[in-house]
Design a protein around this motif. Structure first.
Motif, PDB file in Angstrom:
ATOM      1  N   LEU A  69      49.637  33.762  35.237  1.00 21.18           N
ATOM      2  CA  LEU A  69      48.174  34.537  35.580  1.00 21.18           C
ATOM      3  C   LEU A  69      47.098  33.714  34.730  1.00 21.18           C
ATOM      4  O   LEU A  69      47.224  33.459  33.511  1.00 21.18           O
ATOM      5  CB  LEU A  69      48.081  35.599  35.098  1.00 21.18           C
ATOM      6  CG  LEU A  69      48.686  36.978  36.033  1.00 21.18           C
ATOM      7  CD1 LEU A  69      48.504  38.280  35.572  1.00 21.18           C
ATOM      8  CD2 LEU A  69      47.921  36.698  37.743  1.00 21.18           C
TER       9      LEU A  69
ATOM     10  N   GLY B 261      43.002  36.443  34.373  1.00 22.47           N
ATOM     11  CA  GLY B 261      44.178  37.473  34.757  1.00 22.47           C
ATOM     12  C   GLY B 261      43.956  37.674  36.274  1.00 22.47           C
ATOM     13  O   GLY B 261      44.729  38.441  36.630  1.00 22.47           O
TER      14      GLY B 261
ATOM     15  N   THR C 161      44.569  43.769  39.949  1.00 17.27           N
ATOM     16  CA  THR C 161      44.574  42.310  39.662  1.00 17.27           C
ATOM     17  C   THR C 161      45.329  42.332  38.125  1.00 17.27           C
ATOM     18  O   THR C 161      45.796  43.385  37.461  1.00 17.27           O
ATOM     19  CB  THR C 161      43.317  41.694  39.472  1.00 17.27           C
ATOM     20  OG1 THR C 161      42.386  42.142  38.843  1.00 17.27           O
ATOM     21  CG2 THR C 161      42.786  41.451  40.847  1.00 17.27           C
ATOM     22  N   ARG C 162      45.309  41.140  37.273  1.00 16.57           N
ATOM     23  CA  ARG C 162      45.705  41.043  35.961  1.00 16.57           C
ATOM     24  C   ARG C 162      47.212  41.223  35.984  1.00 16.57           C
ATOM     25  O   ARG C 162      47.774  40.403  36.740  1.00 16.57           O
ATOM     26  CB  ARG C 162      45.223  42.217  35.096  1.00 16.57           C
ATOM     27  CG  ARG C 162      43.548  41.734  34.874  1.00 16.57           C
ATOM     28  CD  ARG C 162      42.917  42.480  33.793  1.00 16.57           C
ATOM     29  NE  ARG C 162      41.500  42.014  33.737  1.00 16.57           N
ATOM     30  CZ  ARG C 162      41.064  41.029  33.209  1.00 16.57           C
ATOM     31  NH1 ARG C 162      41.804  40.271  32.515  1.00 16.57           N
ATOM     32  NH2 ARG C 162      39.777  40.809  33.238  1.00 16.57           N
ATOM     33  N   SER C 163      48.005  41.915  35.353  1.00 20.53           N
ATOM     34  CA  SER C 163      49.316  41.805  34.941  1.00 20.53           C
ATOM     35  C   SER C 163      50.234  42.133  36.138  1.00 20.53           C
ATOM     36  O   SER C 163      51.581  42.027  35.787  1.00 20.53           O
ATOM     37  CB  SER C 163      49.613  42.562  33.630  1.00 20.53           C
ATOM     38  OG  SER C 163      49.624  43.684  33.919  1.00 20.53           O
ATOM     39  N   TYR C 164      49.785  42.580  36.991  1.00 14.79           N
ATOM     40  CA  TYR C 164      50.741  43.182  38.273  1.00 14.79           C
ATOM     41  C   TYR C 164      51.095  42.076  39.238  1.00 14.79           C
ATOM     42  O   TYR C 164      50.468  41.051  39.413  1.00 14.79           O
ATOM     43  CB  TYR C 164      50.048  44.431  38.922  1.00 14.79           C
ATOM     44  CG  TYR C 164      49.619  45.540  38.077  1.00 14.79           C
ATOM     45  CD1 TYR C 164      48.398  45.415  37.327  1.00 14.79           C
ATOM     46  CD2 TYR C 164      50.433  46.514  37.963  1.00 14.79           C
ATOM     47  CE1 TYR C 164      47.822  46.759  36.998  1.00 14.79           C
ATOM     48  CE2 TYR C 164      49.984  47.754  37.452  1.00 14.79           C
ATOM     49  CZ  TYR C 164      48.987  47.708  36.798  1.00 14.79           C
ATOM     50  OH  TYR C 164      48.647  48.868  35.944  1.00 14.79           O
ATOM     51  N   GLU C 165      52.425  42.301  39.471  1.00 13.85           N
ATOM     52  CA  GLU C 165      53.112  41.374  40.390  1.00 13.85           C
ATOM     53  C   GLU C 165      52.491  41.419  41.650  1.00 13.85           C
ATOM     54  O   GLU C 165      52.056  42.614  42.322  1.00 13.85           O
ATOM     55  CB  GLU C 165      54.524  41.424  40.586  1.00 13.85           C
ATOM     56  CG  GLU C 165      55.004  42.740  41.133  1.00 13.85           C
ATOM     57  CD  GLU C 165      55.300  43.646  39.598  1.00 13.85           C
ATOM     58  OE1 GLU C 165      54.615  43.711  38.718  1.00 13.85           O
ATOM     59  OE2 GLU C 165      56.070  44.766  40.176  1.00 13.85           O
ATOM     60  N   GLN C 166      52.516  40.175  42.443  1.00 15.94           N
ATOM     61  CA  GLN C 166      52.074  40.401  43.722  1.00 15.94           C
ATOM     62  C   GLN C 166      53.025  40.383  44.898  1.00 15.94           C
ATOM     63  O   GLN C 166      54.197  39.684  44.589  1.00 15.94           O
ATOM     64  CB  GLN C 166      51.169  39.179  44.023  1.00 15.94           C
ATOM     65  CG  GLN C 166      49.905  38.933  43.285  1.00 15.94           C
ATOM     66  CD  GLN C 166      49.042  37.532  43.479  1.00 15.94           C
ATOM     67  OE1 GLN C 166      49.063  37.101  44.461  1.00 15.94           O
ATOM     68  NE2 GLN C 166      48.370  37.461  42.333  1.00 15.94           N
TER      69      GLN C 166
END
Lengths: 113, 113
Positions: free
Chosen positions: B94, B98, A97-102
């Motif tokens: 986000l 996040g 989760t957090r800053s990673y693209e989905q």
């Protein structure tokens, strides 16, 4: 390979039926998501799984029941749905989760009759 | 609350002309911003993200976005539009510490010959 697969592509179910939507990814991602999207509207978050544990439930009705059997699979169990639940259901995954693209799957088009 | 806004429901541009799809954000702290594209009856495709660093972010399919802190904007741009760029574009941020991706209302881009 940034592919998330979803089955089935289309589903028609009556209000008394029980059905399941399936989602799979083999990117080693440890976060997985379910979204609901109505036509021409933005996706709405339903559930977030992080390391196979449910971390967010956006107050979704209990007729929707998520399950994460392992790090690659995500299911959404459906029971006693209403016609207003008809929508495109999108699965997504990200490294964390957090800053990673989905990365999103193509979705399941659900129609409740 | 953290949010994004897309002020234009639709943008029309001629093929070969530059295109801009606008997005503004509201956040306390540093924003994590994303652009996604959705073709008809498909899932969302990740284009690019801003986490930190250079204000000009380059992404997939020739798209780029400029992060402007003073104007709280994150506009999507492409120097020369193609008919195949016609799609629904979503800006996202986000939120929820996040763990949640919150989308703007979407902008329908139409590129004409």
């Amino acid at each position: 390979d940034t592919e998330v697969t979803q089955t089935p592509k289309h589903l028609v179910m009556g209000m008394t039926n029980k059905k399941s939507l399936k989602c799979e990814q083999h990117m080693g991602h440890r976060a997985m998501y379910w979204y609901k999207q109505k036509a021409k509207k933005p996706p709405e978050l339903m559930f977030v799984y992080s390391y196979e544990k449910l971390s967010i439930n956006e107050s979704v009705p209990s007729r929707f029941s998520p399950e994460c059997p392992n790090s690659s699979l995500l299911n959404l169990h459906l029971h006693a749905l209403q016609p207003e639940d008809s929508a495109l259901y999108l699965c997504a995954s990200s490294q964390r989760t957090r800053s990673y693209e989905q990365y999103f799957g193509p979705g399941t088009r659900l129609t409740v009759t | 609350a953290q949010s994004v806004a897309q002020p234009e429901d639709q943008v029309n541009v001629a093929e070969g002309n530059p295109l801009t799809v606008k997005c503004t954000y509201s956040v306390s702290g540093n924003p994590y911003l994303f652009w996604y594209v959705q073709y008809p009856n498909r899932g969302l495709q990740f284009l690019l993200k801003y986490i930190t660093g250079d204000n000009l972010v380059k992404g997939s399919y020739g798209f780029e976005a400029e992060f402007n802190k003073s104007q709280t904007s994150f506009h999507l741009k492409k120097p020369s539009a193609l008919v195949s760029d016609s799609a629904l574009y979503f800006c996202a941020i986000l939120t929820g510490g996040g763990n949640k991706l919150t989308f703007g209302t979407g902008t329908q881009l139409k590129v004409e010959l």
